[in-house]
Enzyme design. Structure first.
Site, PDB file in Angstrom:
ATOM      1  N   ASP A  12       0.847  -1.200   0.000  1.00 50.67           N
ATOM      2  CA  ASP A  12       0.000   0.000   0.000  1.00 50.67           C
ATOM      3  C   ASP A  12       0.883   1.252   0.000  1.00 50.67           C
ATOM      4  O   ASP A  12       0.408   2.371  -0.177  1.00 50.67           O
ATOM      5  CB  ASP A  12      -1.002  -0.002   1.167  1.00 50.67           C
ATOM      6  CG  ASP A  12      -0.334  -0.137   2.523  1.00 50.67           C
ATOM      7  OD1 ASP A  12       0.914  -0.229   2.583  1.00 50.67           O
ATOM      8  OD2 ASP A  12      -1.061  -0.139   3.537  1.00 50.67           O
ATOM      9  N   LYS A  31      -1.240  -9.475   2.255  1.00 54.57           N
ATOM     10  CA  LYS A  31      -0.666  -9.076   3.539  1.00 54.57           C
ATOM     11  C   LYS A  31      -1.636  -8.136   4.245  1.00 54.57           C
ATOM     12  O   LYS A  31      -2.266  -7.289   3.598  1.00 54.57           O
ATOM     13  CB  LYS A  31       0.687  -8.378   3.333  1.00 54.57           C
ATOM     14  CG  LYS A  31       1.299  -7.826   4.638  1.00 54.57           C
ATOM     15  CD  LYS A  31       2.747  -7.429   4.482  1.00 54.57           C
ATOM     16  CE  LYS A  31       2.977  -6.080   3.843  1.00 54.57           C
ATOM     17  NZ  LYS A  31       2.374  -4.942   4.559  1.00 54.57           N
ATOM     18  N   GLU A  44      -2.220  -5.946   8.224  1.00 55.96           N
ATOM     19  CA  GLU A  44      -1.516  -5.437   9.412  1.00 55.96           C
ATOM     20  C   GLU A  44      -2.297  -5.758  10.688  1.00 55.96           C
ATOM     21  O   GLU A  44      -3.528  -5.724  10.692  1.00 55.96           O
ATOM     22  CB  GLU A  44      -1.348  -3.914   9.300  1.00 55.96           C
ATOM     23  CG  GLU A  44      -0.525  -3.494   8.101  1.00 55.96           C
ATOM     24  CD  GLU A  44      -0.328  -1.976   8.006  1.00 55.96           C
ATOM     25  OE1 GLU A  44      -0.804  -1.231   8.890  1.00 55.96           O
ATOM     26  OE2 GLU A  44       0.300  -1.541   7.026  1.00 55.96           O
ATOM     27  N   GLU A  81       8.152  -4.486  11.299  1.00 49.53           N
ATOM     28  CA  GLU A  81       8.600  -3.153  10.870  1.00 49.53           C
ATOM     29  C   GLU A  81       8.945  -2.290  12.085  1.00 49.53           C
ATOM     30  O   GLU A  81       8.131  -2.148  13.014  1.00 49.53           O
ATOM     31  CB  GLU A  81       7.486  -2.485  10.038  1.00 49.53           C
ATOM     32  CG  GLU A  81       7.869  -1.089   9.559  1.00 49.53           C
ATOM     33  CD  GLU A  81       6.988  -0.561   8.441  1.00 49.53           C
ATOM     34  OE1 GLU A  81       6.083  -1.268   7.968  1.00 49.53           O
ATOM     35  OE2 GLU A  81       7.229   0.598   8.035  1.00 49.53           O
TER      36      GLU A  81
HETATM   37  O1  KIV Z   1       3.511  -1.207   1.796  1.00 50.09           O
HETATM   38  C1  KIV Z   1       4.685  -1.476   2.072  1.00 50.09           C
HETATM   39  O2  KIV Z   1       5.632  -1.054   1.392  1.00 50.09           O
HETATM   40  C2  KIV Z   1       4.965  -2.295   3.240  1.00 50.09           C
HETATM   41  C3  KIV Z   1       6.392  -2.479   3.626  1.00 50.09           C
HETATM   42  C4  KIV Z   1       6.848  -1.305   4.383  1.00 50.09           C
HETATM   43  C5  KIV Z   1       6.614  -3.737   4.373  1.00 50.09           C
HETATM   44  O3  KIV Z   1       4.061  -2.766   3.879  1.00 50.09           O
END
Ligand code: KIV
Length: 271
Positions: free
Chosen positions: A53, A121, A123, A190
């Protein structure tokens, strides 16, 4: 083993990442949002591409990934997955597309997979366990993301290292175990202190992928424009492996000058 992973794997699958961890073989992930970068990173041997994102901030000029839209990630996911064969391509679930429940998580993850992603992915820890379980049960591979989670930037009070105190660190380790139990096949950490990331990496059987989480993670990820010196983001965890911004500016200035001077195009470059 910490050398370059075997290049004879024709296509990286989730099981290869688990094998890398078992063998102590580090692997790398870069963000990618377009065909050129994706193909270059594939040729470089990068095992995983992330249609993050972060496309909202790095490509579209938003101030936060909170503003990145699902439709943007869908578009970039289809460009990246059309361009490559070998890397495992993970697409981010955008802010607001999964926090609202399993039904929304499923709908948006299915759309990302239909756009070509190999995994998604999201969060968060305990608060997204039901969503992770539902996706995994539906056959969608999931990557977790703990530590500084940019979609919660405002709740976290800005870009800060997470898990510095004992209670926070224990909670993150609990969340990591809960995500593993729910079925994630890898976990991004992160902006986490290196010793906490090492502790989490040690207790999990799935690989961790660090960004600002020290050298003990099983893999590393960076935003490609940061890694290549195209952005002006100067976070402590970023190493610039090139100065593409300066090189592109030099090329554009030269082009501009040659057009103004009338030396481009030449006779050879004309019909
Ligand atoms: O969106 C992204 O670039 C990420 C990375 C920072 C892991 O989630």
């Amino acid at each position: 083993m910490t050398g370059a992973p075997s290049r004879d794997i024709p296509r990286i699958r989730t099981r290869h990442l688990l094998d890398f961890k078992k063998q102590g073989q580090r692997f790398s992930m870069l963000t990618s949002y377009d065909q050129f970068s994706a193909q270059i990173f594939e040729r470089a041997g990068i095992e995983m591409l992330l249609v993050g994102d972060s496309c909202g901030t790095t490509v579209l000029g938003h101030s936060s990934t909170v503003h990145t839209r699902h439709e943007d990630i869908l578009l970039f996911t289809s460009a990246v997955t059309r361009a490559v064969k070998r890397p495992l391509v993970v697409a981010d679930l955008a802010f607001g597309t999964y926090q609202t429940g399993t039904r929304d998580a499923m709908k948006h993850a299915v759309e990302l997979m239909q756009a070509g992603a190999h995994a998604v992915k999201l969060e968060g820890g305990h608060q997204v366990i039901d969503q992770v379980k539902a996706l995994v049960e539906a056959g969608i591979p999931v990557v977790g993301h703990l530590g500084f989670t940019p979609q919660s930037e405002h709740a976290l009070g800005g870009f800060t290292v997470q898990g510095r105190d004992g209670a926070e660190a224990d909670k993150m380790a609990d969340d990591a175990l809960a995500l593993q139990e729910a079925g994630v096949f890898a976990l991004v950490l992160e902006m986490v202190p290196a010793d906490l990331a090492a502790r989490i990496t040690e207790v999990l059987h799935i690989p961790t992928i660090g960004i600002g989480a020290g050298p003990k993670c099983d893999g590393q990820v960076l935003v490609w424009q940061d890694m290549a010196g195209l952005s002006d983001f100067n976070g402590r965890f970023v190493r610039r492996f090139a100065q593409l911004g300066a090189e592109l500016e030099r090329a554009a200035s030269e082009y501009h000058r040659e057009v103004a001077e009338g030396t481009f195009p030449s006779e050879k470059e004309s019909f």
